[in-house]
Design a protein around this motif. Structure first.
Motif, PDB file in Angstrom:
ATOM      1  N   SER A 109    -100.031-110.025  35.247  1.00  0.00           N
ATOM      2  CA  SER A 109     -99.207-110.714  36.246  1.00  0.00           C
ATOM      3  C   SER A 109     -98.342-111.709  35.495  1.00  0.00           C
ATOM      4  O   SER A 109     -98.721-112.180  34.422  1.00  0.00           O
ATOM      5  CB  SER A 109    -100.088-111.434  37.264  1.00  0.00           C
ATOM      6  N   HIS A 110     -97.189-112.024  36.051  1.00  0.00           N
ATOM      7  CA  HIS A 110     -96.312-112.940  35.320  1.00  0.00           C
ATOM      8  C   HIS A 110     -96.457-114.370  35.821  1.00  0.00           C
ATOM      9  O   HIS A 110     -96.634-114.618  37.009  1.00  0.00           O
ATOM     10  CB  HIS A 110     -94.861-112.466  35.324  1.00  0.00           C
ATOM     11  N   MET A 111     -96.393-115.297  34.863  1.00  0.00           N
ATOM     12  CA  MET A 111     -96.564-116.716  35.193  1.00  0.00           C
ATOM     13  C   MET A 111     -95.292-117.344  35.724  1.00  0.00           C
ATOM     14  O   MET A 111     -95.345-118.314  36.487  1.00  0.00           O
ATOM     15  CB  MET A 111     -97.009-117.491  33.945  1.00  0.00           C
ATOM     16  N   ILE A 139     -95.010-117.488  45.314  1.00  0.00           N
ATOM     17  CA  ILE A 139     -96.058-116.470  45.466  1.00  0.00           C
ATOM     18  C   ILE A 139     -95.724-115.289  44.547  1.00  0.00           C
ATOM     19  O   ILE A 139     -96.610-114.521  44.162  1.00  0.00           O
ATOM     20  CB  ILE A 139     -96.218-116.035  46.947  1.00  0.00           C
ATOM     21  N   ASP A 140     -94.463-115.151  44.171  1.00  0.00           N
ATOM     22  CA  ASP A 140     -94.006-114.221  43.138  1.00  0.00           C
ATOM     23  C   ASP A 140     -93.987-114.972  41.815  1.00  0.00           C
ATOM     24  O   ASP A 140     -93.048-115.725  41.559  1.00  0.00           O
ATOM     25  CB  ASP A 140     -92.616-113.694  43.504  1.00  0.00           C
ATOM     26  N   ASP A 141     -94.959-114.941  40.945  1.00  0.00           N
ATOM     27  CA  ASP A 141     -96.049-114.028  41.032  1.00  0.00           C
ATOM     28  C   ASP A 141     -97.396-114.746  40.922  1.00  0.00           C
ATOM     29  O   ASP A 141     -98.305-114.285  40.252  1.00  0.00           O
ATOM     30  CB  ASP A 141     -95.908-112.973  39.927  1.00  0.00           C
ATOM     31  N   ARG A 142     -97.513-115.900  41.576  1.00  0.00           N
ATOM     32  CA  ARG A 142     -98.840-116.546  41.549  1.00  0.00           C
ATOM     33  C   ARG A 142     -99.841-115.685  42.294  1.00  0.00           C
ATOM     34  O   ARG A 142    -101.050-115.849  42.127  1.00  0.00           O
ATOM     35  CB  ARG A 142     -98.777-117.959  42.124  1.00  0.00           C
ATOM     36  N   GLU A 185     -91.669-114.880  31.189  1.00  0.00           N
ATOM     37  CA  GLU A 185     -90.275-114.416  31.252  1.00  0.00           C
ATOM     38  C   GLU A 185     -90.076-113.053  31.930  1.00  0.00           C
ATOM     39  O   GLU A 185     -89.225-112.270  31.519  1.00  0.00           O
ATOM     40  CB  GLU A 185     -89.671-114.407  29.836  1.00  0.00           C
ATOM     41  N   GLU A 186     -90.834-112.795  32.990  1.00  0.00           N
ATOM     42  CA  GLU A 186     -90.612-111.554  33.747  1.00  0.00           C
ATOM     43  C   GLU A 186     -89.317-111.625  34.528  1.00  0.00           C
ATOM     44  O   GLU A 186     -88.563-110.657  34.633  1.00  0.00           O
ATOM     45  CB  GLU A 186     -91.787-111.303  34.699  1.00  0.00           C
ATOM     46  N   GLU A 187     -89.054-112.800  35.094  1.00  0.00           N
ATOM     47  CA  GLU A 187     -87.909-112.935  36.006  1.00  0.00           C
ATOM     48  C   GLU A 187     -86.564-112.808  35.297  1.00  0.00           C
ATOM     49  O   GLU A 187     -85.541-112.653  35.945  1.00  0.00           O
ATOM     50  CB  GLU A 187     -87.982-114.273  36.764  1.00  0.00           C
ATOM     51  N   VAL A 188     -86.564-112.896  33.978  1.00  0.00           N
ATOM     52  CA  VAL A 188     -85.303-112.737  33.241  1.00  0.00           C
ATOM     53  C   VAL A 188     -85.294-111.422  32.454  1.00  0.00           C
ATOM     54  O   VAL A 188     -84.515-111.249  31.520  1.00  0.00           O
ATOM     55  CB  VAL A 188     -85.036-113.941  32.302  1.00  0.00           C
ATOM     56  N   LEU A 209     -99.895-106.678  38.874  1.00  0.00           N
ATOM     57  CA  LEU A 209     -99.981-107.313  40.187  1.00  0.00           C
ATOM     58  C   LEU A 209     -98.711-108.117  40.399  1.00  0.00           C
ATOM     59  O   LEU A 209     -98.389-108.991  39.596  1.00  0.00           O
ATOM     60  CB  LEU A 209    -101.200-108.242  40.250  1.00  0.00           C
ATOM     61  N   ASP A 210     -97.981-107.828  41.463  1.00  0.00           N
ATOM     62  CA  ASP A 210     -96.739-108.566  41.703  1.00  0.00           C
ATOM     63  C   ASP A 210     -96.410-108.552  43.197  1.00  0.00           C
ATOM     64  O   ASP A 210     -96.876-107.677  43.934  1.00  0.00           O
ATOM     65  CB  ASP A 210     -95.585-107.954  40.896  1.00  0.00           C
ATOM     66  N   ALA A 211     -95.610-109.511  43.604  1.00  0.00           N
ATOM     67  CA  ALA A 211     -95.200-109.603  45.009  1.00  0.00           C
ATOM     68  C   ALA A 211     -93.865-108.880  45.195  1.00  0.00           C
ATOM     69  O   ALA A 211     -93.040-108.848  44.279  1.00  0.00           O
ATOM     70  CB  ALA A 211     -95.058-111.063  45.411  1.00  0.00           C
ATOM     71  N   SER A 212     -93.655-108.294  46.364  1.00  0.00           N
ATOM     72  CA  SER A 212     -92.419-107.557  46.655  1.00  0.00           C
ATOM     73  C   SER A 212     -91.918-107.937  48.038  1.00  0.00           C
ATOM     74  O   SER A 212     -92.720-108.234  48.934  1.00  0.00           O
ATOM     75  CB  SER A 212     -92.668-106.050  46.616  1.00  0.00           C
TER      76      SER A 212
END
Ligand SMILES: [Zn+2]
Length: 353
Positions: free
Chosen positions: A66-68, A178-181, A210-213, A233-236
């Motif tokens: 999961s990404h921080m 919540i993306d991605d806690r 650095e998932e979001e970039v 695990l990630d939110a969509s």
């Protein structure tokens, strides 16, 4: 099943961590992982790993990632009026920004509160052009550029949304990040449950940076772990506000089986296993086609190729200050993931050529 630790979820979503500013969250996570029987490691990019080794050294390695980082902003200039201008880190709906509360973390970790300027309607004339992120003025109450600098503002600081964690009713929550806690939280929830079990595989809970970039951390994390199989695990984002049952992604209808996104096509046997886990755990699930990628896009391409699936949480108003999600979906995700961990090795029993 024991109740979910919503106090922990609140702490995780309230911590601020945009891409490349994950260390504060990582520090908190290390104190959480130290409660369990895991070996904690970090790589040079900042990815965090909690290894729960099997007694069998030859065992397969299963990675749960999961990404921080959360979406946010970075200071790139200060204008003469003392307003901050930013670059966006991760994608935002720019039309939702005016009037939104934000906070900025200074080098000494002091947090300043501000808002994104929303010019009053009677000051606007003619049709507005499409806004660009650099046009927005972030207002922290400074009287001038000099005042901002005197108060510790400098280039490259992190800004995040400033939003409360609120339980809306018995089972719905509003919060930022919540993306991605979701994934970070769920990793800890799973670890709490399996901590005293001897698993027939090495389990590695991975928190990427650095998932979001562009899912950068996922690449080095996968090289580090060399997993035989990965679960992301990630939110969509939901589409249930369109009030069309045929649209995918509804709150309260269970975890998302993401079968297609622009950068990843499902692994059919893994998806079958994911669906069977949901069925065995007696929880609902939803098929979901996504318009965006996840860490899975990169994980699948690393090393000799890694079989990977995404277990998604539906959430409304994703990438904003005010995401809404459902505790029933979190509970269903946990139950189905625990079941998946019980049957996951079946994936290797009938490998196709
Ligand atoms: Zn995400």
């Amino acid at each position: 099943m024991k109740q979910l630790d919503l106090k922990l979820l609140k702490q995780l979503t309230q911590l601020d961590a945009v891409s490349s500013f994950e260390n504060h969250l990582a520090k908190f996570l290390i104190t959480e992982y130290q409660k369990y029987h895991v070996t904690i490691k970090k790589d040079n990019l900042g990815n965090l790993f909690a290894y729960k080794y099997s007694l069998n050294p030859q065992a397969k390695t299963i990675m749960i990632a999961s990404h921080m980082d959360e979406v946010g902003f970075m200071v790139v200039s200060i204008d003469q009026g003392g307003f901050i201008h930013v670059k966006d880190l991760g994608s935002h709906n720019l039309s939702s920004l005016p009037g939104t509360l934000v906070r900025m973390t200074l080098k000494n970790q002091k947090v300043l509160h501000g808002t994104i300027l929303a010019p009053a309607p009677h000051l606007k004339s003619g049709p507005a052009n499409e806004p660009k992120i650099g046009d927005f003025q972030f207002d922290f109450g400074f009287t001038s550029k000099e005042d901002a600098i005197k108060n510790g503002v400098t280039m490259g600081l992190m800004l995040t949304y400033d939003a409360p964690f609120q339980v809306l009713n018995q089972h719905r929550i509003i919060s930022k990040a919540i993306d991605d806690r979701y994934g970070v939280f769920m990793g800890l929830e799973l670890l709490k449950t399996v901590d005293k079990q001897d698993l027939p595989y090495h389990l590695v809970i991975v928190n990427t940076v650095e998932e979001e970039v562009g899912a950068r951390g996922a690449i080095t994390a996968t090289h580090f772990v060399k997993p035989d199989l990965a679960i992301v695990l990630d939110a969509s984002p939901t589409r249930d506000h369109l009030l069309d049952e045929l649209e995918m992604g509804h709150l309260g209808k269970g975890p998302l089986v993401r079968f297609l996104d622009p950068k990843q096509i499902l692994n059919k046997r893994l998806m079958d296993l994911q669906i069977r886990a949901c069925t065995l755990a007696k929880v609902p699930f939803q098929f979901y086609q996504s318009m965006g990628g996840t860490d899975a896009s990169e994980i699948q391409k690393v090393y000799q190729g890694v079989p990977v699936l995404v277990h998604g949480l539906p959430a409304r108003s994703l990438h904003s200050a005010t995401s809404v999600y459902d505790i029933n979906d979190l509970e269903a995700a946990k139950k189905s993931l625990l079941m998946l961990l019980k049957i996951v090795l079946e994936y290797f029993e009938d490998e196709e050529i």
